[in-house]
Structure formats: C-alpha cells, structure tokens
Design a protein around this motif. Structure first.
Motif, short mmCIF file in Angstrom:
data_model
loop_
_atom_site.label_atom_id
_atom_site.label_comp_id
_atom_site.label_asym_id
_atom_site.label_seq_id
_atom_site.Cartn_x
_atom_site.Cartn_y
_atom_site.Cartn_z
N PHE A 187 20.92 53.91 136.60
CA PHE A 187 20.94 54.01 135.14
C PHE A 187 21.76 55.21 134.69
CE2 PHE A 187 19.08 55.73 131.22
CZ PHE A 187 19.14 54.63 130.38
N GLU A 188 22.66 54.99 133.73
CA GLU A 188 23.45 56.07 133.15
C GLU A 188 23.40 55.97 131.63
OE1 GLU A 188 27.41 56.16 134.62
OE2 GLU A 188 26.84 56.18 136.73
N LEU A 189 23.34 57.12 130.96
CA LEU A 189 23.25 57.17 129.51
C LEU A 189 24.26 58.16 128.97
CD1 LEU A 189 20.14 57.13 127.27
CD2 LEU A 189 21.74 59.01 127.02
N SER A 190 24.92 57.80 127.86
CA SER A 190 25.84 58.71 127.19
C SER A 190 25.67 58.55 125.69
CB SER A 190 27.29 58.43 127.60
OG SER A 190 27.67 57.11 127.22
N ILE A 191 26.10 59.56 124.92
CA ILE A 191 26.04 59.53 123.46
C ILE A 191 27.44 59.79 122.94
CG2 ILE A 191 24.98 60.52 121.40
CD1 ILE A 191 22.65 61.43 123.15
N GLU A 192 28.04 58.79 122.29
CA GLU A 192 29.45 58.87 121.91
C GLU A 192 29.71 60.01 120.93
OE1 GLU A 192 31.05 55.24 120.51
OE2 GLU A 192 30.51 54.09 122.31
N GLU A 193 28.93 60.07 119.85
CA GLU A 193 29.21 61.02 118.77
C GLU A 193 29.07 62.48 119.22
OE1 GLU A 193 28.26 57.12 117.02
OE2 GLU A 193 27.32 58.39 118.56
N LEU A 194 28.23 62.74 120.19
CA LEU A 194 27.98 64.11 120.63
C LEU A 194 28.71 64.45 121.93
CD1 LEU A 194 24.14 64.27 119.92
CD2 LEU A 194 26.04 64.87 118.40
N GLY A 195 29.44 63.48 122.49
CA GLY A 195 30.16 63.73 123.73
C GLY A 195 29.24 64.08 124.89
N TYR A 196 28.06 63.53 124.89
CA TYR A 196 27.06 63.87 125.91
C TYR A 196 26.98 62.76 126.96
CZ TYR A 196 22.47 64.54 128.09
OH TYR A 196 21.45 64.69 128.99
N ARG A 197 26.88 63.15 128.21
CA ARG A 197 26.69 62.19 129.30
C ARG A 197 25.64 62.74 130.25
NH1 ARG A 197 29.29 57.89 131.45
NH2 ARG A 197 30.97 58.14 129.93
N ALA A 198 24.58 61.95 130.45
CA ALA A 198 23.50 62.37 131.34
C ALA A 198 23.87 62.06 132.79
CB ALA A 198 22.20 61.65 130.98
N THR A 199 23.21 62.72 133.69
CA THR A 199 23.44 62.49 135.11
C THR A 199 22.89 61.12 135.51
OG1 THR A 199 23.19 64.86 135.51
CG2 THR A 199 23.02 63.40 137.42
N SER A 200 23.64 60.45 136.37
CA SER A 200 23.18 59.14 136.86
C SER A 200 21.86 59.29 137.60
CB SER A 200 24.24 58.53 137.78
OG SER A 200 23.77 57.33 138.35
N GLN A 201 20.98 58.32 137.42
CA GLN A 201 19.67 58.37 138.05
C GLN A 201 19.27 56.98 138.53
OE1 GLN A 201 16.52 58.99 134.86
NE2 GLN A 201 18.38 59.46 133.70
N VAL A 202 18.34 56.93 139.46
CA VAL A 202 17.87 55.67 140.03
C VAL A 202 16.43 55.44 139.58
CG1 VAL A 202 17.35 54.41 142.15
CG2 VAL A 202 19.41 55.84 142.02
N LEU A 203 16.18 54.26 139.02
CA LEU A 203 14.85 53.86 138.59
C LEU A 203 14.35 52.79 139.54
CD1 LEU A 203 15.54 53.49 134.75
CD2 LEU A 203 14.93 55.55 136.01
N ARG A 204 13.16 52.98 140.08
CA ARG A 204 12.63 52.00 141.03
C ARG A 204 11.13 51.82 140.80
NH1 ARG A 204 14.10 56.34 144.37
NH2 ARG A 204 15.89 55.16 145.14
#
Length: 621
Positions: free
Chosen positions: A237-254
């Motif tokens: 899972f990866e998440l980013s926010i366009e307006e704030l230029g933010y990108r979270a670290t990739s993580q694994v959900l299990r």
C-alpha cells in the motif's frame, strides 16, 4: 535484469493524473461536415487522448462498432502512443465536456476496458439533444474537455485518485462527532483488484481524518460484502497527497479472513504531514494497492450437483488450442492475446485432472490428449472409438473437451499423424461422437456417457444429445450460439465445476454481453439452462448440502441411486420442465419431493437459515 549476483524486476503502472484540452474547429459549413473531424493529440499523465467530432448529419453512419454508445463527440484513448502498461485491464476516467458556442456542458464517468476506450466515450445523444440544433447550424466550435484519470487496473494492482471536495468540512465534521480515538470513517469507496479469480477481489477503503492534533489521516481496507472467500491476504500500500506534495513510505498490510472482515479492517500507518491541519479545499489522495499474495478458501467438493466424479468411471480429457488450430477460441478477459488460449486450456485440463485425483479417481482411469498439432498421436476418431470400447467394469464414461469450436459447436482438432511432418485439421460434430458411441456399444448394455464441453457454442451438444436420445448427460459451458469466457488462470465454467471459482452468472459485470449461462441435457431428456436452487436468490445458484432418504409407512431408509432419485437439476420455484424435479418452499424449510414408480415417496428436507448466505446444493450418496 541482473545487477551483480542479484536479479531485479520492475513493473510500470500508469499513475492517475488530470488535465484539460481545448480544440477550436472552424469552417464546419464549407463542405467538410460529411466526415469525422479529429482533434490534436494531448497527454494526460502518461496516456495520450484525442477528441473526435462527428457532425450531427452523419453521426450514426460512420460510428465504428467498437463505440460504446451513439454520439457526435468522443474522447478516445490513443493506445499506440504514450506508455500504456502491458496487461491493462480497465481504465476509469471522469471527463467534463463543454461547447462554448451552444452553452453545452456535461460530465461523464466511465470505467471500461482498454479496447472500449480505444473506441471512445462521450455524451449521449440524449444529453446533446438540447444543443443539437446549435451544433447543426454552427460554423465554428470551441470544444473543451477536462480529464481526470481516476483508476488504472492492471493484473493484481490498482492505482487510483480519490478527490475529496472541501476537505475542511470533512475534517471539522469528524472532529465534531468524535468516537473512541476518532477511528470512525468519514468517507468510503470501493476498490477492486483483478487477477485472483474470474471476478475481482472487492475491498472497501475508508478514510479516517483528523486522528491527532496535527490533522493527520490514515486509510483502512476491509473485504467488501460478497467478496471472494479470502483465507489470507497481503497487500502493498502506498499513499500520496497531490496538493501538499506528500508521499508516505510504502507499507505491507497483511491479515487473515477475520482481520480483513472486521469493521475497521486492516489499517495503514498514519501520515506524518502537519500541513493537513490547515488545508482548505480539495484534497486528492493518490493510492496504489498491489496484491502480493492471496489465498482463497477452496470448497471440499464441486459446487454443482452432478455425479461425474467416481473411482468407477473412466475419463478422457481432450484439449485443442493454439494459433494453428481452426475454429473459434473462447473469449479472453482483459488484454490476453488470442494465442494465450492454449495455456488456458492446459490450465483447465490440469484443474479437472487434479480435482478428479483428489476425489479418489485412480490415475490409470484418466486419459489426457492434446490435439494442438505438435505431438504425433492417433486420429481423434480412432482415439474416441477405442475409448468407448475399453469399458472393463466401467459404470460410466466421461469426456471433457476444452478448446476451439465451430459456430455449430463442433470440436476442432489439429492432428499430427504418426511419422508425418504436416498436421491436418479434423472436426468432430456432436452427432458423429454420439454415433460412434452407439456403434461401439451396439452388442452390449449401454454404459452412460457424460460430456463436459468447455468451448464456444457448447450448448449445441445439448440439442444434439436430445436428437440422438443420448443415454447420459451433457454439461455445457454456454448456450448454443453464445460465448464462453476465459481468464489467464482458466475458463470460468471449468473453474466453477471443480469448485475453484464462482458461478458464471456472478462474473457478468466483467464480460460484455451479459452473463454466461451454462446449459444441460439431463438424463430425462430435458434441455436448457441449468436451474440450481438458491434459498436467498431463487433460480440463481446453489443451496445447502442435503441428505436423501425414502419415507414409507413412517419409516425411512437410505436410497442408493441418485440417477433415479434426482433425474435433473431443480427448476425454479413454481415452475417445472419435462423430467424436472418439483420444489416446494416455506420461509424456514425447503422440501424436495420425487415420485417413484414403486410407490415409495422420496423426500429431501433441510432447514434453510436466512442468515446463512448463499449455500450450495450437493446431492450426496
């Protein structure tokens, strides 16, 4: 590729994006209005698009058959340009069309396959009706389109944009209605990941805003209602926010089925973005979800009531597919190439053979032959006739075919004679096979024949069996003159009958043209779509396992012959067909009653729980 002693691999996925294009057209009344007009190519993210305008006078004349609906204005994906990922399954776009001169503005949101997007989508005639007179009279037009790529689906991965309008309202509403730790979700949307079955893995994604003083968020995922029977699931899972230029670290959900089915589901780590607390306006989340592994629960037996599995039966599993094989292959889901149907047929035969072996059928009673023109072997007719003659204490013979077929349902083989260099095409029509079977058993008691057909127009075998008064049964993947569908891992009909996939009608939304409906020729001579009783959705699919007994003078005893007791699939409630078994139902029980020439009355009953969900009907000996 290889670096040092390690092997590396990468996959390219189109990231959702947005953009706008304006097209100025002039001179519409100078004689050019009798042809389609093509706008300039424009790029949105990594994909190229084009506007196409069909003047109203000829809009219905020159529309290609690939078009999704009649219109005069289309947004078309130019797949030959840009970086379209291999295996692209579907694309979801939101497009806002506007034509300044006639005051027209319309938004559409479409999710469809790459092939359909190459044909294009646009406002329907009904939406353009108010502006049609202005379009006919205009000499110049300014057509603008704003495109948002919302979702891109490739095998086992989905990338999407999730625009949240007025994020401050969502944030403040969440703060005003707190719960324990503020973990209730304010927004939710569905997510599908393809590649783990004939239907997608369906998830529900929830957004949890303002979980701390800095306004951070997190996202949780859970299995949606009616999703595949997941046993264990692991997602990247990866998440980013366009307006704030933010990108979270990739993580694994299990987690296991219980974890993914909880109300919260499996949650991601919260963001670390202090700018969220003061953000006002639209907040666009970019999410990438990839299924790393998924284990599905497998039923212990086939979900379809049939008696084609027994150690006393003899089996012949045939396949014929490949570029050199004549006839029509099954329709392939997604962007699978025509030549890949050969691997699908191989997977079908492997799945059925594995199912038979796990059910106790001896290996020596299963014969397998592939007629793709690559291996020398006997003529198909000789192989079939020899198979009919080798009965030696066999109580039934079963033939399975997966491969190409003609429009009349005849099987297409590519036969390479022993000692020869060049193969030849051989077709086997239904009436020919039934005739060979009758000739081989002319001087002895007939052994029932059961045929399982996985091909296009498979229902033709049911009609031919009725004309031949076949002693046995035919189980076909689809109706006569209908399509059967296949995915990369196997055909949906075969996956269903071996208990590894859903019933074909549940996959209707994945394939154009409506659901695939299997057909049957029953031992009583009835021909038509398979009717399987369902307590929750009458006439759909399967109900719970049941036991069978005979009632006579208040006593009961086991009944050993399913062929006599249950001559055919159950018909829908309140209906019956020649030779079918009548059903009666009450809110709490379903009862099956079958007449018998001996005067015995057989009855099957079992309480049906309304909360038990979709259950299955399996007649057990």
């Amino acid at each position: 590729f290889k670096i040092g002693g390690a092997r590396w691999a990468y996959s390219f996925v189109v990231m959702p994006a947005s953009g706008r294009n304006v097209w100025h057209i002039s001179g519409l009344q100078d004689g050019r209005s009798d042809s389609c007009l093509y706008g300039p190519e424009f790029k949105i993210g990594d994909l190229y698009f084009q506007l196409q305008f069909h003047p109203p006078a000829n809009a219905r004349v020159k529309i290609p058959s690939v078009r999704s609906q009649p219109s005069v204005l289309y947004l078309v994906l130019l797949a030959e340009l840009g970086d379209v990922p291999a295996g692209l399954l579907s694309l979801k776009l939101r497009a806002t069309f506007s034509i300044e001169e006639v005051g027209f503005k319309q938004r559409i949101e479409v999710k469809d396959s790459l092939l359909r997007w190459r044909g294009g989508f646009g406002p329907t005639d009904l939406q353009l009706e108010a502006a049609m007179s202005g379009l006919c009279a205009a000499d110049a037009l300014t057509i603008a389109v704003a495109v948002d790529i919302l979702e891109v689906q490739t095998p086992r991965a989905t990338v999407l944009r999730w625009p949240v309008d007025s994020f401050e309202v969502v944030r403040n509403g969440h703060v005003a209605n707190p719960c324990r730790a503020g973990f209730h979700a304010s927004l939710s949307r569905r997510l599908e990941i393809c590649g783990w079955g004939e239907r997608p893995l369906e998830l529900r994604m929830d957004l949890h805003p303002s979980i701390d003083a800095t306004g951070n968020i997190f996202v949780s995922l859970r299995l949606d209602r009616g999703a595949l029977p997941v046993e264990n699931l692991e997602l990247r899972f990866e998440l980013s926010i366009e307006e704030l230029g933010y990108r979270a670290t990739s993580q694994v959900l299990r987690g296991d089925a219980r974890a993914w089915s909880r109300s919260l589901g499996v949650a991601s780590l919260p963001t670390e973005c202090s700018a969220l607390s003061g953000h006002i306006g639209t907040l666009t989340l970019g999410l990438s979800v990839e299924a790393l592994s998924c284990t599905l629960r497998r039923p212990s037996s086939s979900p379809v009531w049939t008696d084609f599995v027994s150690p006393d039966f003899r089996y012949l599993l045939l396949s014929a597919a490949g570029p050199s094989v004549a006839g029509l292959p099954e329709q392939l889901h997604g962007e699978l190439s025509w030549s890949s149907f050969a691997s699908v047929c191989s997977a079908n035969v492997h799945a059925l053979r594995s199912s038979l072996l796990s059910s106790g059928v001896p290996t020596q009673r299963i014969e397998v032959a592939d007629f793709s023109g690559e291996v020398a072997q006997p003529h198909p007719r000789q192989m079939l006739e020899d198979f009919f003659r080798r009965l030696d204490s066999t109580t039934k013979v079963v033939i399975y075919y997966s491969g190409h077929a003609t429009k009349d349902g005849a099987w297409c083989f590519r036969w390479l004679p022993t000692g020869q260099k060049y193969p030849a095409d051989v077709t086997v029509a239904p009436h020919e096979l039934f005739q060979w079977n009758a000739q081989a058993q002319a001087n002895r008691a007939r052994v029932p024949l059961e045929i399982l057909v996985e091909s296009q127009c498979a229902g033709s075998w049911c009609l031919a069996a009725k004309d031949a008064q076949l002693i046995g049964r035919v189980f076909a993947a689809c109706a006569p003159s209908a399509h059967a569908w296949a995915a990369a891992h196997g055909s949906i009909f075969t996956s269903w009958i071996v208990g590894q996939g859903p019933e074909p009608s549940l996959t209707a939304k994945l394939f154009p043209g409506g659901p695939q409906v299997p057909w049957e020729y029953s031992r009583s001579g009835a021909v038509g779509p398979i009717k399987i009783f369902n307590a929750d959705r009458i006439g759909r699919v399967v109900a719970p396992p049941l036991s069978l007994s005979l009632a006579c003078n208040g006593s009961s005893r086991p009944f050993s012959s399913l062929d006599t007791a249950l001559p055919s699939m159950a018909s829908p409630i309140g209906m019956s067909t020649p030779g079918s078994t009548p059903w009666s139902a009450s809110p709490n029980r379903s009862v099956l009653t079958t007449p018998s020439p001996t005067g015995w009355g057989s009855q099957v009953s079992r309480p049906l729980s309304a909360s038990a969900g979709r259950r299955r009907l399996v007649a057990s000996r």
